[in-house]
Design a protein around this motif. Structure first.
Motif, mmCIF file in Angstrom:
data_model
loop_
_atom_site.group_PDB
_atom_site.id
_atom_site.type_symbol
_atom_site.label_atom_id
_atom_site.label_comp_id
_atom_site.label_asym_id
_atom_site.label_seq_id
_atom_site.Cartn_x
_atom_site.Cartn_y
_atom_site.Cartn_z
ATOM 1 N N TYR A 107 0.831 -1.204 0.000
ATOM 2 C CA TYR A 107 0.000 0.000 0.000
ATOM 3 C C TYR A 107 0.870 1.259 0.000
ATOM 4 O O TYR A 107 0.480 2.302 -0.526
ATOM 5 N N PHE A 108 2.071 1.176 0.622
ATOM 6 C CA PHE A 108 2.879 2.391 0.720
ATOM 7 C C PHE A 108 3.368 2.843 -0.646
ATOM 8 O O PHE A 108 3.592 4.037 -0.878
ATOM 9 N N LEU A 109 3.503 1.923 -1.601
ATOM 10 C CA LEU A 109 3.849 2.325 -2.960
ATOM 11 C C LEU A 109 2.639 2.906 -3.692
ATOM 12 O O LEU A 109 2.787 3.801 -4.526
ATOM 13 N N VAL A 110 1.449 2.422 -3.362
ATOM 14 C CA VAL A 110 0.237 3.019 -3.933
ATOM 15 C C VAL A 110 0.129 4.472 -3.507
ATOM 16 O O VAL A 110 -0.185 5.362 -4.312
ATOM 17 N N VAL A 111 0.407 4.748 -2.231
ATOM 18 C CA VAL A 111 0.404 6.129 -1.746
ATOM 19 C C VAL A 111 1.512 6.926 -2.419
ATOM 20 O O VAL A 111 1.328 8.097 -2.775
ATOM 21 N N LEU A 112 2.665 6.305 -2.606
ATOM 22 C CA LEU A 112 3.781 6.989 -3.258
ATOM 23 C C LEU A 112 3.422 7.365 -4.697
ATOM 24 O O LEU A 112 3.794 8.447 -5.176
ATOM 25 N N PHE A 113 2.707 6.491 -5.393
ATOM 26 C CA PHE A 113 2.265 6.815 -6.749
ATOM 27 C C PHE A 113 1.390 8.069 -6.735
ATOM 28 O O PHE A 113 1.513 8.945 -7.603
ATOM 29 N N GLN A 114 0.479 8.146 -5.766
ATOM 30 C CA GLN A 114 -0.377 9.326 -5.657
ATOM 31 C C GLN A 114 0.457 10.583 -5.410
ATOM 32 O O GLN A 114 0.205 11.649 -5.992
ATOM 33 N N PHE A 115 1.461 10.450 -4.555
ATOM 34 C CA PHE A 115 2.337 11.586 -4.266
ATOM 35 C C PHE A 115 3.066 12.045 -5.523
ATOM 36 O O PHE A 115 3.168 13.247 -5.791
ATOM 37 N N TYR A 116 3.557 11.106 -6.311
ATOM 38 C CA TYR A 116 4.270 11.475 -7.534
ATOM 39 C C TYR A 116 3.348 12.183 -8.524
ATOM 40 O O TYR A 116 3.769 13.115 -9.218
ATOM 41 N N VAL A 117 2.105 11.748 -8.610
ATOM 42 C CA VAL A 117 1.143 12.423 -9.495
ATOM 43 C C VAL A 117 0.959 13.877 -9.062
ATOM 44 O O VAL A 117 0.902 14.794 -9.891
ATOM 45 N N LEU A 118 0.888 14.104 -7.760
ATOM 46 C CA LEU A 118 0.642 15.443 -7.230
ATOM 47 C C LEU A 118 1.898 16.295 -7.106
ATOM 48 O O LEU A 118 1.795 17.510 -6.887
ATOM 49 N N LEU A 119 3.071 15.690 -7.226
ATOM 50 C CA LEU A 119 4.318 16.382 -6.909
ATOM 51 C C LEU A 119 4.526 17.684 -7.688
ATOM 52 O O LEU A 119 4.953 18.682 -7.085
ATOM 53 N N PRO A 120 4.265 17.751 -8.989
ATOM 54 C CA PRO A 120 4.464 19.040 -9.677
ATOM 55 C C PRO A 120 3.649 20.166 -9.052
ATOM 56 O O PRO A 120 4.165 21.277 -8.855
ATOM 57 N N PHE A 121 2.390 19.899 -8.724
ATOM 58 C CA PHE A 121 1.557 20.917 -8.087
ATOM 59 C C PHE A 121 2.067 21.238 -6.684
ATOM 60 O O PHE A 121 2.108 22.406 -6.280
ATOM 61 N N LEU A 122 2.473 20.223 -5.943
ATOM 62 C CA LEU A 122 2.934 20.446 -4.572
ATOM 63 C C LEU A 122 4.209 21.284 -4.540
ATOM 64 O O LEU A 122 4.369 22.165 -3.679
ATOM 65 N N VAL A 123 5.122 21.036 -5.469
ATOM 66 C CA VAL A 123 6.348 21.840 -5.535
ATOM 67 C C VAL A 123 6.015 23.278 -5.910
ATOM 68 O O VAL A 123 6.596 24.230 -5.366
ATOM 69 N N TRP A 124 5.084 23.439 -6.836
ATOM 70 C CA TRP A 124 4.627 24.793 -7.171
ATOM 71 C C TRP A 124 4.062 25.485 -5.930
ATOM 72 O O TRP A 124 4.346 26.676 -5.685
ATOM 73 N N ALA A 125 3.273 24.770 -5.131
ATOM 74 C CA ALA A 125 2.683 25.353 -3.931
ATOM 75 C C ALA A 125 3.751 25.727 -2.910
ATOM 76 O O ALA A 125 3.640 26.751 -2.222
ATOM 77 N N VAL A 126 4.790 24.904 -2.798
ATOM 78 C CA VAL A 126 5.899 25.224 -1.884
ATOM 79 C C VAL A 126 6.543 26.540 -2.290
ATOM 80 O O VAL A 126 6.822 27.407 -1.449
ATOM 81 N N ARG A 127 6.795 26.708 -3.577
ATOM 82 C CA ARG A 127 7.398 27.950 -4.055
ATOM 83 C C ARG A 127 6.451 29.138 -3.845
ATOM 84 O O ARG A 127 6.882 30.226 -3.443
ATOM 85 N N ALA A 128 5.169 28.924 -4.114
ATOM 86 C CA ALA A 128 4.195 30.021 -4.044
ATOM 87 C C ALA A 128 3.966 30.504 -2.617
ATOM 88 O O ALA A 128 3.563 31.658 -2.416
ATOM 89 N N THR A 129 4.205 29.657 -1.636
ATOM 90 C CA THR A 129 3.930 30.028 -0.242
ATOM 91 C C THR A 129 5.198 30.364 0.537
ATOM 92 O O THR A 129 5.163 30.428 1.765
ATOM 93 N N ARG A 130 6.309 30.570 -0.162
ATOM 94 C CA ARG A 130 7.535 30.948 0.539
ATOM 95 C C ARG A 130 7.307 32.231 1.336
ATOM 96 O O ARG A 130 6.690 33.183 0.852
ATOM 97 N N GLY A 131 7.831 32.239 2.561
ATOM 98 C CA GLY A 131 7.559 33.327 3.482
ATOM 99 C C GLY A 131 6.408 33.017 4.419
ATOM 100 O O GLY A 131 6.202 33.724 5.410
ATOM 101 N N HIS A 132 5.664 31.974 4.107
ATOM 102 C CA HIS A 132 4.514 31.584 4.935
ATOM 103 C C HIS A 132 4.557 30.094 5.288
ATOM 104 O O HIS A 132 3.522 29.514 5.617
ATOM 105 N N HIS A 133 5.723 29.484 5.213
ATOM 106 C CA HIS A 133 5.814 28.044 5.425
ATOM 107 C C HIS A 133 5.477 27.634 6.858
ATOM 108 O O HIS A 133 4.991 26.527 7.082
ATOM 109 N N GLY A 134 5.745 28.499 7.810
ATOM 110 C CA GLY A 134 5.358 28.187 9.188
ATOM 111 C C GLY A 134 3.852 28.055 9.313
ATOM 112 O O GLY A 134 3.345 27.141 9.982
#
Length: 244
Positions: A107-134
């Motif tokens: 199951y942990f690889l099934v979750v990892l697959f989901q994470f990889y699908v979302l990763l481009p958006f998640l990295v974009w969100a990390v960049r977009a929220t810089r200064g507010h990560h706390g």
């Protein structure tokens, strides 16, 4: 760590206080796996950005073969060792279920697959929220705490609250990434602040090790308290409860 936990979880008797105490502390391996997976994949994408297609090709290419091989092993072994499906169609249905859901610890690889699908958006969100990560980490922690508290402590079965509990239990299903969102968010934020994090760890290594030991003691103490007040060991060691 995940395999070690499942190796204990599968045969442990329902009333084994010692066995379930090991399950309790080994829950940390699950959270650590998703935290580290998010940190490594997030850091790679932040440092050397790839297009979504390039990212997916690289990440899925690294795990698809091991996943397929082990899925086939877990499918074939029961066929050889136990009763066979009634028909070819039934066997195909079983194989399809194993491939889409991940047999047992896969199951942990099934979750990892989901994470990889979302990763481009998640990295974009990390960049977009810089200064507010706390703030981002705080909101994620509060959400995780709320989901776990509802799962572990409530018994709402009807009405609006029953709907809330049903949604909560769905989000916390072991094969959905939503139930691990705090560890994924923390890993991605750690990747974006890796230099600062490394410097902090190097300055405070002894304190961190003491904190880990304290969390271990507190976690086992909480488990022992739950057993002492009459909870079944399996419930007292529940994965989804708001403790360290």
């Amino acid at each position: 760590g995940v395999v070690a936990q499942h190796s204990i979880l599968w045969p442990v008797p329902g009333g084994s206080v010692g066995g379930w105490s090991l399950v309790m502390v080994l829950h940390a391996t699950r959270e650590s796996f998703f935290f580290l997976s998010a940190l490594v994949a997030g850091y790679s994408q932040l440092a050397r950005p790839r297009s979504p297609v390039g990212l997916w090709r690289r990440r899925f290419g690294a795990v698809r073969v091991p996943y397929l091989v082990w899925a086939l092993v877990y499918f074939a072994y029961p066929l050889a060792a136990g009763p066979r499906p009634a028909s070819v169609g039934a066997a195909a249905h079983l194989l399809g279920h194993d491939l889409t859901n991940g047999y047992y610890q896969l199951y942990f690889l099934v979750v990892l697959f989901q994470f990889y699908v979302l990763l481009p958006f998640l990295v974009w969100a990390v960049r977009a929220t810089r200064g507010h990560h706390g703030l981002v980490l705080g909101v994620s922690a509060v959400l995780q705490l709320a989901m776990m508290s509802i799962s572990h402590y409530t018994s709402w079965h009807t009405g609006a609250l029953g709907t809330v509990e049903h949604v909560d239990h769905t989000l916390l299903m072991s094969r959905l990434i939503a139930g691990y969102q705090l560890y994924v968010v923390a890993g991605l934020l750690a990747a974006d602040h890796l230099g600062e994090l490394q410097a902090f760890v190097e300055r405070h290594t002894r304190g961190i090790l003491l904190a880990v030991a304290a969390v271990f003691v507190a976690t086992e103490g909480y488990y022992a308290f739950g057993v002492a007040i009459g909870q079944e060991p399996g419930h007292a060691s529940d994965l989804h409860q708001p403790v360290p």
